[in-house]
Design a protein around this motif. Structure first.
Motif, PDB file in Angstrom:
ATOM      1  N   ASP A   1       0.828  -1.215   0.000  1.00  0.00           N
ATOM      2  CA  ASP A   1       0.000   0.000   0.000  1.00  0.00           C
ATOM      3  C   ASP A   1       0.860   1.263   0.000  1.00  0.00           C
ATOM      4  O   ASP A   1       0.574   2.236  -0.704  1.00  0.00           O
ATOM      5  N   LEU A   2       1.919   1.240   0.822  1.00  0.00           N
ATOM      6  CA  LEU A   2       2.794   2.413   0.896  1.00  0.00           C
ATOM      7  C   LEU A   2       3.490   2.651  -0.439  1.00  0.00           C
ATOM      8  O   LEU A   2       3.619   3.805  -0.904  1.00  0.00           O
ATOM      9  N   LEU A   3       3.966   1.574  -1.058  1.00  0.00           N
ATOM     10  CA  LEU A   3       4.622   1.721  -2.362  1.00  0.00           C
ATOM     11  C   LEU A   3       3.624   2.193  -3.420  1.00  0.00           C
ATOM     12  O   LEU A   3       3.943   3.030  -4.279  1.00  0.00           O
ATOM     13  N   LEU A   4       2.402   1.633  -3.359  1.00  0.00           N
ATOM     14  CA  LEU A   4       1.383   1.996  -4.347  1.00  0.00           C
ATOM     15  C   LEU A   4       0.992   3.464  -4.212  1.00  0.00           C
ATOM     16  O   LEU A   4       0.717   4.140  -5.212  1.00  0.00           O
ATOM     17  N   GLU A   5       1.000   3.965  -2.987  1.00  0.00           N
ATOM     18  CA  GLU A   5       0.589   5.344  -2.756  1.00  0.00           C
ATOM     19  C   GLU A   5       1.576   6.344  -3.380  1.00  0.00           C
ATOM     20  O   GLU A   5       1.187   7.401  -3.869  1.00  0.00           O
ATOM     21  N   GLY A   6       2.859   5.982  -3.377  1.00  0.00           N
ATOM     22  CA  GLY A   6       3.843   6.909  -3.913  1.00  0.00           C
ATOM     23  C   GLY A   6       4.319   6.579  -5.316  1.00  0.00           C
ATOM     24  O   GLY A   6       5.206   7.255  -5.849  1.00  0.00           O
ATOM     25  N   GLU A   7       3.745   5.542  -5.917  1.00  0.00           N
ATOM     26  CA  GLU A   7       4.183   5.112  -7.250  1.00  0.00           C
ATOM     27  C   GLU A   7       3.403   5.860  -8.339  1.00  0.00           C
ATOM     28  O   GLU A   7       2.167   5.903  -8.313  1.00  0.00           O
ATOM     29  N   GLN A   8       4.167   6.416  -9.326  1.00  0.00           N
ATOM     30  CA  GLN A   8       3.536   7.145 -10.424  1.00  0.00           C
ATOM     31  C   GLN A   8       3.521   6.333 -11.714  1.00  0.00           C
ATOM     32  O   GLN A   8       2.716   6.598 -12.611  1.00  0.00           O
TER      33      GLN A   8
ATOM     34  N   PRO B   1       2.418   3.666 -14.135  1.00  0.00           N
ATOM     35  CA  PRO B   1       1.231   2.795 -14.228  1.00  0.00           C
ATOM     36  C   PRO B   1       1.568   1.316 -14.235  1.00  0.00           C
ATOM     37  O   PRO B   1       0.827   0.498 -13.665  1.00  0.00           O
ATOM     38  N   LYS B   2       2.656   0.954 -14.889  1.00  0.00           N
ATOM     39  CA  LYS B   2       3.018  -0.456 -14.960  1.00  0.00           C
ATOM     40  C   LYS B   2       3.353  -0.995 -13.575  1.00  0.00           C
ATOM     41  O   LYS B   2       2.931  -2.079 -13.179  1.00  0.00           O
ATOM     42  N   ARG B   3       4.118  -0.208 -12.827  1.00  0.00           N
ATOM     43  CA  ARG B   3       4.458  -0.637 -11.478  1.00  0.00           C
ATOM     44  C   ARG B   3       3.232  -0.615 -10.551  1.00  0.00           C
ATOM     45  O   ARG B   3       3.111  -1.437  -9.644  1.00  0.00           O
ATOM     46  N   GLN B   4       2.346   0.331 -10.776  1.00  0.00           N
ATOM     47  CA  GLN B   4       1.095   0.349 -10.005  1.00  0.00           C
ATOM     48  C   GLN B   4       0.309  -0.940 -10.218  1.00  0.00           C
ATOM     49  O   GLN B   4      -0.248  -1.522  -9.266  1.00  0.00           O
ATOM     50  N   GLU B   5       0.275  -1.395 -11.470  1.00  0.00           N
ATOM     51  CA  GLU B   5      -0.427  -2.640 -11.787  1.00  0.00           C
ATOM     52  C   GLU B   5       0.215  -3.811 -11.046  1.00  0.00           C
ATOM     53  O   GLU B   5      -0.478  -4.671 -10.505  1.00  0.00           O
ATOM     54  N   HIS B   6       1.556  -3.843 -11.038  1.00  0.00           N
ATOM     55  CA  HIS B   6       2.252  -4.928 -10.341  1.00  0.00           C
ATOM     56  C   HIS B   6       1.978  -4.890  -8.839  1.00  0.00           C
ATOM     57  O   HIS B   6       1.771  -5.933  -8.205  1.00  0.00           O
ATOM     58  N   LEU B   7       1.983  -3.691  -8.288  1.00  0.00           N
ATOM     59  CA  LEU B   7       1.731  -3.561  -6.853  1.00  0.00           C
ATOM     60  C   LEU B   7       0.297  -3.966  -6.502  1.00  0.00           C
ATOM     61  O   LEU B   7       0.054  -4.598  -5.465  1.00  0.00           O
ATOM     62  N   ARG B   8      -0.656  -3.625  -7.355  1.00  0.00           N
ATOM     63  CA  ARG B   8      -2.050  -4.043  -7.102  1.00  0.00           C
ATOM     64  C   ARG B   8      -2.173  -5.563  -7.169  1.00  0.00           C
ATOM     65  O   ARG B   8      -2.961  -6.170  -6.425  1.00  0.00           O
ATOM     66  N   ALA B   9      -1.411  -6.204  -8.062  1.00  0.00           N
ATOM     67  CA  ALA B   9      -1.422  -7.672  -8.135  1.00  0.00           C
ATOM     68  C   ALA B   9      -0.908  -8.274  -6.832  1.00  0.00           C
ATOM     69  O   ALA B   9      -1.422  -9.285  -6.342  1.00  0.00           O
ATOM     70  N   ILE B  10       0.143  -7.637  -6.245  1.00  0.00           N
ATOM     71  CA  ILE B  10       0.656  -8.105  -4.957  1.00  0.00           C
ATOM     72  C   ILE B  10      -0.410  -7.961  -3.872  1.00  0.00           C
ATOM     73  O   ILE B  10      -0.639  -8.869  -3.064  1.00  0.00           O
ATOM     74  N   VAL B  11      -1.096  -6.816  -3.870  1.00  0.00           N
ATOM     75  CA  VAL B  11      -2.145  -6.574  -2.873  1.00  0.00           C
ATOM     76  C   VAL B  11      -3.269  -7.593  -3.015  1.00  0.00           C
ATOM     77  O   VAL B  11      -3.765  -8.167  -2.024  1.00  0.00           O
ATOM     78  N   ASN B  12      -3.697  -7.859  -4.249  1.00  0.00           N
ATOM     79  CA  ASN B  12      -4.783  -8.821  -4.473  1.00  0.00           C
ATOM     80  C   ASN B  12      -4.373 -10.229  -4.056  1.00  0.00           C
ATOM     81  O   ASN B  12      -5.158 -10.979  -3.460  1.00  0.00           O
ATOM     82  N   ALA B  13      -3.133 -10.614  -4.372  1.00  0.00           N
ATOM     83  CA  ALA B  13      -2.667 -11.946  -3.984  1.00  0.00           C
ATOM     84  C   ALA B  13      -2.616 -12.074  -2.465  1.00  0.00           C
ATOM     85  O   ALA B  13      -3.000 -13.108  -1.890  1.00  0.00           O
TER      86      ALA B  13
END
Length: 603
Positions: free
Chosen positions: A263-270, A272-284
């Motif tokens: 969540d912390l990484l996703l909040e500061g990530e601009q 989009p590709k990395r945001q998608e990867h971080l959301r996949a981590i959150v969902n898993a």
């Protein structure tokens, strides 16, 4: 009542049977005796008449020989003057010479007919004598003693029947009653055995006692084996539950770090590709959290929320989730009693309903009839549950049903019937259901017939809490103030500190209960809240909570765990804990809970 008790008493039944039989025999015997007496009196009357005829024989012979009608009439009259004869006729070979009959209507008895011979040799037949005996005379003579004899005989048979009943009771019934009474009083699993009644060691009753004792030995052995099996099953489930709870506890700590850091990484990530990867981590991680929830429920450690749960709403929400996977030909019927609620965790109630409904749908292959019903009922003297009001949720299907062997194992963890190609199952579905229901102080009952279908009945204690209407408010993520985090797991403590600092809070971190109490003692005047883990070394969460409350009761304390038994969490909440944060948690959830707590304390 008297008749029912008499029928239930072997002694009275035996007495009645023997006495009734004896009286019946006495009655038949008295009738036979009366008949014999009447025959005897009839024979005696014949003897008396024969004597009378022998005395009158010269006159009868003379009257018939000379055909003297006057003599014949006088002789006939003399005969009927006797009370034993009511009618007499004297006839010669040419016709009737004289006849006489007693006056009045008398009952005729047997008739005697004798030939009359000439008074001088050669003694040829010169006439005939015909007399009718008086039946009333025979009856009078019989009645003088026949009833007395009958009464004496009946009394004798009754006495003999009573004596026989007493003998039978003492010899046969009493030993049997002794055995029966002791069988009712004794329990096989207490090791008590029967002893043969005195004097019956070697007869049939003694052998019966031996057979009963052998049967009691078998029952005791079976009870012992059943208890051993039950204890082994309980021990196995408890061991697996402890293992599952321990694994889930450690896994939840890891997931808390993964979710919060993501969540912390996703909040500061601009990017989009990395945001998608971080959301996949959150969902898993979120899906993994659901698995730990199942493990905790199986270990009966997951019911950390207790609120009024609307059963009808829960059923409807379950059906909304299942609607897409239902076959068009599936027939769905519902019979829901309105106004029913239970005290528990709404997400876990939904998990129960979803698991059972999915099992039913899959068992029917999509087609068939699925029935859901709810009702309230009152239980008294139930085997598994205490007396009181309960809510029953019944889920029935028309699938293939289950065999007795499968029924005995369906709640075992990791047991699954989905072994065919294309099917997969963890074997935790029903064991999870059983654990959740047990943690809510309820039970699950199953009825299944091969070829007809299966019915699950889930029983919960009826709810006593008042439903709370939830009002959602839009709030910002940021906050301010000082928070004390007491957490023994380094990754969870660090991620909580990082998440709270990202939200604008100042964080004090303590690694065990003892240091947490000491930090609270020093800084409680400046703290806005405490996040307290439940399982820690030095001092447990409950012990640390008690000592913190002894120092000050003004700072809200949040219990941060998903491991503890519901009773333990609820006890802390009852003692003044402000709420609970369930691991693993998201940064957004942490922000919302803290802002809600701070808003309430300021109010």
């Amino acid at each position: 009542m008297v008749v029912r008790r008499a029928r239930a008493s072997l002694v009275l039944r035996t007495t009645w049977t023997v006495l009734g039989t004896a009286m019946l025999i006495g009655f038949v015997a008295s009738e036979a005796l009366g008949l014999m007496i009447r025959r005897y009196e009839t024979r005696q009357a014949r003897v008396r008449v024969e004597g009378l005829l022998a005395g009158m024989e010269p006159s009868i012979r003379a009257a018939c020989f000379v055909r003297d009608e006057q003599l014949a009439q006088e002789t006939a009259q003399s005969l009927v003057n006797s009370s034993a004869i009511i009618k007499a006729e004297i006839s010669s070979t040419e016709g009737l010479l004289g006849a006489a009959q007693q006056a009045g209507r008398l009952e005729a008895g047997p008739e005697l007919v004798r030939p009359v011979r000439s008074p001088w040799p050669p003694e040829v037949v010169v006439g005939e004598l015909r007399v009718v005996l008086n039946a009333e005379e025979v009856a009078r003579n019989t009645s003088r003693y026949v009833w007395i004899t009958r009464a004496v005989l009946l009394v004798l048979t009754v006495v003999m029947g009573l004596v026989l009943a007493v003998v039978i009771i003492y010899v046969v019934v009493r030993p049997i009653k002794f055995i029966s009474d002791h069988l009712n009083e004794w329990e096989a699993d207490r090791g008590k055995r029967l002893s043969a009644p005195k004097g019956h060691d070697g007869d049939e009753i003694g052998r019966l006692v031996m057979d009963v004792n052998e049967a009691l030995d078998s029952v005791e052995a079976r009870h012992r084996l059943e208890k051993q099996v039950q204890q082994a099953q309980v021990q196995k489930l408890n061991s697996l539950g402890s293992l599952a709870g321990g694994v889930a506890h450690d896994f939840n700590n890891m997931l808390t770090g993964i979710l919060a850091y993501a969540d912390l990484l996703l909040e500061g990530e601009q990017n989009p590709k990395r945001q998608e990867h971080l959301r996949a981590i959150v969902n898993a991680a979120a899906r993994s959290s659901e698995l730990t929830g199942k493990l905790l429920a199986f270990g009966r450690r997951g019911k950390n929320r207790t609120e009024a749960v609307d059963v009808t709403q829960g059923v409807n929400e379950c059906l909304v989730l299942l609607k897409p996977m239902m076959h068009p030909d599936l027939k769905l019927s519902m019979e829901l009693e309105p106004g029913l609620s239970i005290d528990g965790d709404p997400s876990q109630l939904q998990q129960i309903l979803v698991n059972l409904c999915i099992n039913a749908i899959e068992a029917m292959g999509g087609k068939g009839s699925l029935s859901l019903a709810t009702r309230s009922l009152i239980l008294e003297k139930d085997v598994d549950l205490s007396d009181g009001d309960y809510v029953e949720i019944r889920i029935s299907d028309t699938g293939p049903g289950m065999s007795e062997e499968v029924l005995n194992r369906i709640f075992e963890p990791f047991f699954t019937t989905k072994t065919r190609q294309g099917e997969s199952g963890t074997g935790l579905g029903l064991s999870t259901v059983y654990g959740i229901v047990a943690s809510h102080h309820g039970t699950v009952r199953v009825q299944s017939v091969v070829g007809l279908g299966t019915t699950f009945r889930v029983l919960f204690p009826k709810g006593k809490l008042v439903p709370v209407v939830k009002i959602e408010e839009e709030t910002s993520m940021m906050g301010k103030g000082r928070i004390l985090v007491v957490e023994d797991e380094p990754i969870v403590g660090e991620v909580a500190k990082a998440a709270l600092e990202s939200l604008g809070y100042v964080v004090d971190l303590a690694s065990d209960g003892g240091s947490g109490v000491e930090a609270y003692r020093q800084h409680h005047r400046h703290l806005q809240a405490v996040m307290l883990d439940l399982r820690m070394p030095v001092l447990s969460g409950a012990q640390a909570f008690a000592q913190m409350r002894a120092i000050s009761t003004t700072v809200p304390i949040l219990i941060c765990t998903r491991y503890g038994e519901n009773e333990e969490v609820q006890e802390l909440l009852a003692q003044g804990a402000f709420g609970m944060i369930a691991k693993p948690y998201r940064v957004s959830q942490l922000s919302e809970i803290l802002r809600s707590v701070l808003a309430k304390t300021r109010a």
